[in-house]
Design a protein around this motif. Structure first.
Motif, PDB file in Angstrom:
ATOM      1  N   GLY A   1       6.560  57.263 -32.981  1.00 21.91           N
ATOM      2  CA  GLY A   1       5.373  56.075 -33.091  1.00 21.91           C
ATOM      3  C   GLY A   1       3.762  56.572 -33.010  1.00 21.91           C
ATOM      4  N   ASP A   2       3.373  57.198 -33.371  1.00 19.93           N
ATOM      5  CA  ASP A   2       2.458  58.289 -33.379  1.00 19.93           C
ATOM      6  C   ASP A   2       1.606  57.963 -34.530  1.00 19.93           C
ATOM      7  N   VAL A   3       0.491  57.869 -34.689  1.00 21.38           N
ATOM      8  CA  VAL A   3       0.021  57.323 -35.814  1.00 21.38           C
ATOM      9  C   VAL A   3      -0.358  58.981 -36.236  1.00 21.38           C
ATOM     10  N   VAL A   4      -0.322  59.453 -37.652  1.00 21.01           N
ATOM     11  CA  VAL A   4      -0.433  60.669 -37.516  1.00 21.01           C
ATOM     12  C   VAL A   4      -1.282  60.297 -39.809  1.00 21.01           C
ATOM     13  N   ASN A   5      -2.663  61.458 -39.680  1.00 24.31           N
ATOM     14  CA  ASN A   5      -2.764  61.467 -40.927  1.00 24.31           C
ATOM     15  C   ASN A   5      -2.563  62.933 -41.238  1.00 24.31           C
ATOM     16  N   LEU A   6      -1.806  63.594 -42.651  1.00 26.96           N
ATOM     17  CA  LEU A   6      -1.046  64.763 -43.235  1.00 26.96           C
ATOM     18  C   LEU A   6      -2.097  64.354 -44.563  1.00 26.96           C
ATOM     19  N   GLY A   7      -3.458  65.758 -44.460  1.00 25.72           N
ATOM     20  CA  GLY A   7      -3.013  66.340 -45.249  1.00 25.72           C
ATOM     21  C   GLY A   7      -2.692  66.651 -46.729  1.00 25.72           C
TER      22      GLY A   7
END
Lengths: 222, 223
Positions: free
Chosen positions: B24-30
């Motif tokens: 459920g994490d909100v992740v931002n991937l470069g």
């Protein structure tokens, strides 16, 4: 009767002159007002002060202004998606000031919202902080970043009614919504121009009261 | 997929990094290597991909034959798709979300990272002039910052330093460093060697690291 703001591209360009500052939204080349940019190219305006997130890609959108050397200075967060911009900056042919993307957004918001600036933790301890006041609030350090406004904003809409009420679509919204608040003259190009009353008041993302002119965008389904 | 024990290099880094994600994490991937984490999501872990240009719930590039939506792109500007439950918003909302500490994990690459949690990944004076994009906001704002990087640069020089020499992206914000050799965690005491890749020794890590490392009695395995 509501004022009909729909005009031709040529009429919309009346407020665009050499040396003015222009807010141009878009992320890489999504949500970029490409029709209005072509209008600037056709009119021949130069020495422009551009505020944008980046410079599209080579040969498209803001990349056309770069290619034709119409920009005196650009304030943006990233130019890496356009190889021509990088070349011109490295050769010293184009002057650029980099601003972190979120800070750019907030500075323009401040400009449009009557604020004297913003306090952000972003950039503390980096080269971005050089020369800027650091203000401590409850033990945490923030940079004072000043507001940004421009003479003109160019906006790309999915739908606009004849009063200039605007709806954006998907990630093409990006900087359009904020940039539409912070210029003395706001021109919208819309993929679909609809009659007043066709948009639900709750779906409108930029109020028509902020918009001065509406132009039919070339369909950009390519 | 290869057995985890066979993974090497960037695949190993992505595999291990993905194991920091919670369901459920909100992740931002470069851009680049960080997006590889999605290839190695553990079973039962579903994450929501945030993209700073204005969406949560990005689902990757259109598949062959799938129509391309010109209005949906990822953080590199490439065509992407939205999953069911995705939402779109403007850049102001996007960066408020990022800066306000609502992104659970930000994963980025590095030119240099140091033992004080400083990160340099946007500028090499005289060489690169691309701009920082959203990196400064992401590193300063995300709840957890994971740097995934090759342990040394192409010339073999350590990238994990006592003090970064390049212009910083953010100061003191990095929490975890994952390389093909090890996992390092930043604590108040300093950088701790938490895990080693299979076949890698403490001595090898130390010889390829400029930063001072804390070596605990027990060191875990990356796999």
């Amino acid at each position: 009767m509501p004022k009909d703001k729909v005009v031709s591209l040529e009429v919309a360009m009346e407020k665009i002159h050499d040396g003015i500052s222009i807010l141009i939204p878009g992320f890489v080349n999504v949500g970029v007002p490409e029709t209005l940019i072509k209008g600037i190219i056709a009119k021949g305006c130069k020495d422009l002060e551009i505020i944008s997130n980046n410079t599209s890609v080579k040969g498209r959108g803001i990349g056309l202004l770069v290619h034709e050397n119409r920009i005196k200075h650009i304030t943006c967060s990233h130019i890496g998606s356009n190889t021509e911009t990088v070349e011109k900056v490295v050769k010293g042919e184009l002057s650029v000031t980099f601003v972190p993307q979120g800070t750019l957004c907030e500075r323009v918001r401040a400009g449009g919202a009557g604020l004297g600036g913003i306090l952000t933790p972003v950039g503390i301890g980096t080269p971005i902080a050089e020369g800027k006041p650091v203000i401590e609030v409850d033990g945490k350090q923030y940079l004072l970043e000043k507001p940004i406004r421009a003479d003109v904003a160019l906006i790309h809409a999915w739908k606009a009614d004849r009063m200039g009420n605007v709806v954006y679509r998907r990630t093409a919204r990006n900087f359009n919504q904020v940039f539409a608040t912070a210029a003395d003259w706001v021109i919208v190009e819309a993929e679909h121009i609809v009659e007043v009353g066709e948009l639900d008041p709750d779906e409108i993302m930029t109020p028509g009261a902020l918009v001065d002119a509406v132009v039919q965008a070339e369909r950009s389904d390519d | 997929m290869a057995q985890p024990t066979e993974l090497k290099g960037r695949d190993l880094i992505a595999y291990r990094t993905a194991r920091f994600f919670n369901d459920g994490d909100v992740v931002n991937l470069g851009i680049g290597m960080p997006t590889k984490c999605l290839d190695y999501l553990p079973e039962g872990i579903d994450v929501w991909v945030d993209t700073e240009n204005g969406a949560i719930g990005l689902a990757g590039p259109p598949k062959a034959g799938e129509p391309v939506d010109k209005d949906v792109c990822d953080a590199a500007g490439n065509p992407s798709t939205l999953r069911v439950g995705a939402c779109c918003f403007d850049s102001f909302t996007s960066f408020g979300y990022i800066r306000g500490g609502h992104v659970d994990i930000s994963v980025l690459g590095a030119y240099e990272v140091d033992q004080e949690g400083n990160l340099a990944n946007w500028m090499v004076p005289g060489k690169t002039a691309a701009g920082m994009g959203g990196a400064m906001d992401l590193v300063a704002g995300a709840k957890k910052v994971i740097v995934m990087t090759e342990h040394c640069d192409k010339q073999g020089n350590p990238k994990i330093l006592k003090k970064c020499k390049l212009p910083l992206t953010a100061a003191g914000e990095v929490d975890i460093i994952v390389t093909e050799l090890c996992v390092l965690e930043r604590t108040e005491e300093g950088l701790v060697l938490k895990e080693l890749a299979p076949g890698v020794t403490v001595e090898e890590v130390l010889s390829k690291t400029d930063a001072e490392l804390i070596i605990p009695e027990e060191i875990g395995s990356m796999i």
